[in-house]
Design a protein around this motif. Structure first.
Motif, short mmCIF file in Angstrom:
data_model
loop_
_atom_site.label_atom_id
_atom_site.label_comp_id
_atom_site.label_asym_id
_atom_site.label_seq_id
_atom_site.Cartn_x
_atom_site.Cartn_y
_atom_site.Cartn_z
N ALA A 2 0.86 -1.18 0.00
CA ALA A 2 0.00 0.00 0.00
C ALA A 2 0.89 1.23 0.00
O ALA A 2 2.10 1.14 -0.26
CB ALA A 2 -0.94 -0.01 1.21
N ALA A 3 0.31 2.40 0.27
CA ALA A 3 1.09 3.64 0.29
C ALA A 3 0.47 4.62 1.26
O ALA A 3 -0.75 4.65 1.44
CB ALA A 3 1.17 4.26 -1.11
N LEU A 4 1.30 5.41 1.89
CA LEU A 4 0.84 6.51 2.74
C LEU A 4 0.92 7.81 1.94
O LEU A 4 1.94 8.06 1.28
CB LEU A 4 1.73 6.64 3.98
N ARG A 5 -0.10 8.61 2.02
CA ARG A 5 -0.07 9.92 1.36
C ARG A 5 0.50 10.94 2.33
O ARG A 5 0.01 11.12 3.44
CB ARG A 5 -1.46 10.33 0.91
N ASN A 6 1.54 11.63 1.92
CA ASN A 6 2.22 12.61 2.75
C ASN A 6 1.59 13.99 2.59
O ASN A 6 0.88 14.25 1.61
CB ASN A 6 3.71 12.67 2.38
N PRO A 7 1.82 14.90 3.54
CA PRO A 7 1.24 16.25 3.43
C PRO A 7 1.63 16.99 2.17
O PRO A 7 0.89 17.85 1.69
CB PRO A 7 1.80 16.95 4.69
N ASP A 8 2.82 16.67 1.61
CA ASP A 8 3.26 17.36 0.39
C ASP A 8 2.75 16.69 -0.88
O ASP A 8 3.24 16.94 -1.98
CB ASP A 8 4.79 17.46 0.36
N GLU A 9 1.75 15.79 -0.71
CA GLU A 9 1.09 15.09 -1.83
C GLU A 9 1.95 13.98 -2.42
O GLU A 9 1.54 13.33 -3.39
CB GLU A 9 0.67 16.07 -2.95
N THR A 10 3.14 13.74 -1.88
CA THR A 10 3.91 12.57 -2.30
C THR A 10 3.38 11.35 -1.53
O THR A 10 2.55 11.48 -0.62
CB THR A 10 5.40 12.76 -2.02
N SER A 11 3.87 10.17 -1.88
CA SER A 11 3.43 8.97 -1.19
C SER A 11 4.65 8.16 -0.74
O SER A 11 5.72 8.22 -1.36
CB SER A 11 2.54 8.11 -2.09
N THR A 12 4.46 7.43 0.33
CA THR A 12 5.50 6.57 0.87
C THR A 12 5.02 5.13 0.79
O THR A 12 3.96 4.79 1.32
CB THR A 12 5.80 6.92 2.34
N PRO A 13 5.77 4.24 0.11
CA PRO A 13 5.34 2.84 0.01
C PRO A 13 5.39 2.16 1.37
O PRO A 13 6.29 2.39 2.16
CB PRO A 13 6.35 2.23 -0.96
N ILE A 14 4.40 1.32 1.63
CA ILE A 14 4.36 0.58 2.88
C ILE A 14 3.95 -0.86 2.62
O ILE A 14 3.38 -1.19 1.58
CB ILE A 14 3.38 1.20 3.90
N VAL A 15 4.24 -1.71 3.59
CA VAL A 15 3.69 -3.06 3.62
C VAL A 15 2.76 -3.14 4.81
O VAL A 15 3.12 -2.79 5.93
CB VAL A 15 4.81 -4.11 3.74
N LEU A 16 1.51 -3.54 4.56
CA LEU A 16 0.50 -3.67 5.59
C LEU A 16 0.45 -5.10 6.11
O LEU A 16 0.53 -6.06 5.33
CB LEU A 16 -0.88 -3.32 5.04
N PHE A 17 0.30 -5.23 7.42
CA PHE A 17 0.12 -6.53 8.06
C PHE A 17 -1.22 -6.52 8.79
O PHE A 17 -1.37 -5.87 9.81
CB PHE A 17 1.25 -6.80 9.05
N ASN A 18 -2.20 -7.22 8.23
CA ASN A 18 -3.53 -7.32 8.84
C ASN A 18 -3.68 -8.70 9.47
O ASN A 18 -3.68 -9.72 8.76
CB ASN A 18 -4.63 -7.12 7.79
N GLY A 19 -3.79 -8.74 10.79
CA GLY A 19 -3.90 -10.01 11.48
C GLY A 19 -5.28 -10.23 12.06
O GLY A 19 -6.03 -9.29 12.31
N SER A 20 -5.62 -11.50 12.29
CA SER A 20 -6.90 -11.83 12.92
C SER A 20 -6.78 -13.15 13.67
O SER A 20 -6.50 -14.20 13.09
CB SER A 20 -8.02 -11.94 11.87
N PHE A 21 -6.99 -13.07 14.99
CA PHE A 21 -7.10 -14.26 15.82
C PHE A 21 -8.58 -14.61 15.90
O PHE A 21 -9.39 -13.83 16.40
CB PHE A 21 -6.53 -14.00 17.21
N SER A 22 -8.93 -15.79 15.41
CA SER A 22 -10.35 -16.13 15.21
C SER A 22 -10.81 -17.15 16.24
O SER A 22 -10.28 -18.27 16.32
CB SER A 22 -10.55 -16.69 13.81
N TYR A 23 -11.83 -16.78 17.04
CA TYR A 23 -12.35 -17.64 18.10
C TYR A 23 -13.83 -17.93 17.87
O TYR A 23 -14.60 -17.05 17.50
CB TYR A 23 -12.22 -16.96 19.46
#
Length: 245
Positions: free
Chosen positions: A165-186
């Motif tokens: 994914a990417a983060l949008r910075n205040p100066d309208e540029t973007s920073t690439p990121i890796v998202l980690f979405n976890g779920s412990f399922s009960y």
């Protein structure tokens, strides 16, 4: 090289049968004692037959749908003692005990950034987590990937999605990121109301253990891979985040 993990939010999703979303509104939450009366709304609540949403300025948001109730809190920069969402979820099911609650998901979400390296997040998934091969050489642009993993832990399954994914910075540029979405399922096992609520509370009370497990898995099994790859240099940023269901 010292890496760290920025955790955006922690969510608790409670699956339920035939839930009426219109039950959720700010007055109900405050008059029933689920949330303190001094909590301020972040925006106008939503209330329809299919979805209701109440968001507060402290980062807590509650969303109700016909099959589930979602409790989310933006927790970046908060200590464990400052996190409110678990207690809110416990109070909610205590106030509405006769709903047929079926399952609980404890869901942390975090990210890792790659500053000033626009292709580094994609490379991390395509080259560090996945094996190179001809399957990556289709099309006119580099392949993009999302990785869905299922771990069998002693107490429950743990689901993890790793995506670019990417983060949008205040100066309208973007920073690439890796998202980690976890779920412990009960699964909520008991059909009798007192036992069912007790089971729900027991699961939710375990959130800090699951959260620590999540952080250990990401830090030792995923971020450690970045430190071993000299072509990718992570720079962990701090940001103000919104919450999403």
């Amino acid at each position: 090289m010292n890496q760290s993990l920025i955790t955006q939010e922690f969510g608790i999703i409670i699956a339920a049968k035939n839930y009426n979303p219109t039950l959720l509104n700010p007055d109900f939450l405050k008059y029933s004692g689920i949330v303190p009366t001094e909590w301020e709304l972040a925006r106008q609540p939503i209330s329809t037959q299919n979805v209701s949403q109440v968001a507060f300025t402290n980062g807590v948001m509650i969303v109700a749908e016909p099959t589930r109730v979602i409790f989310i809190e933006a927790i970046e920069g908060k200590s464990a003692t400052e996190i409110k969402v678990a207690n809110i979820a416990k109070k909610y099911v205590q106030i509405l005990p006769n709903i047929e609650y079926e399952a609980v998901g404890l869901n942390p979400r975090s990210y890792m950034t790659f500053d000033q390296q626009q292709d580094a997040a994609r490379q991390y998934l395509a080259k560090t987590l996945l094996s190179p091969g001809a399957w990556q050489e289709v099309g006119t642009t580099p392949v993009r990937a999302t990785l869905n993993l299922v771990y069998t832990l002693e107490r429950c399954p743990f689901y993890l999605t790793v995506s670019e994914a990417a983060l949008r910075n205040p100066d309208e540029t973007s920073t690439p990121i890796v998202l980690f979405n976890g779920s412990f399922s009960y699964e909520v096992k008991s059909e009798a109301v007192p036992e069912r609520i007790g089971n729900l509370h027991q699961i939710i009370d375990n959130w800090q253990v699951d959260f620590a497990t999540y952080q250990e898995i990401i830090s030792t099994k995923f971020i450690a891979e970045v430190a071993n790859n000299t072509t990718i240099v992570p720079n962990i940023l701090t940001m103000d985040v919104g919450v999403a269901a």
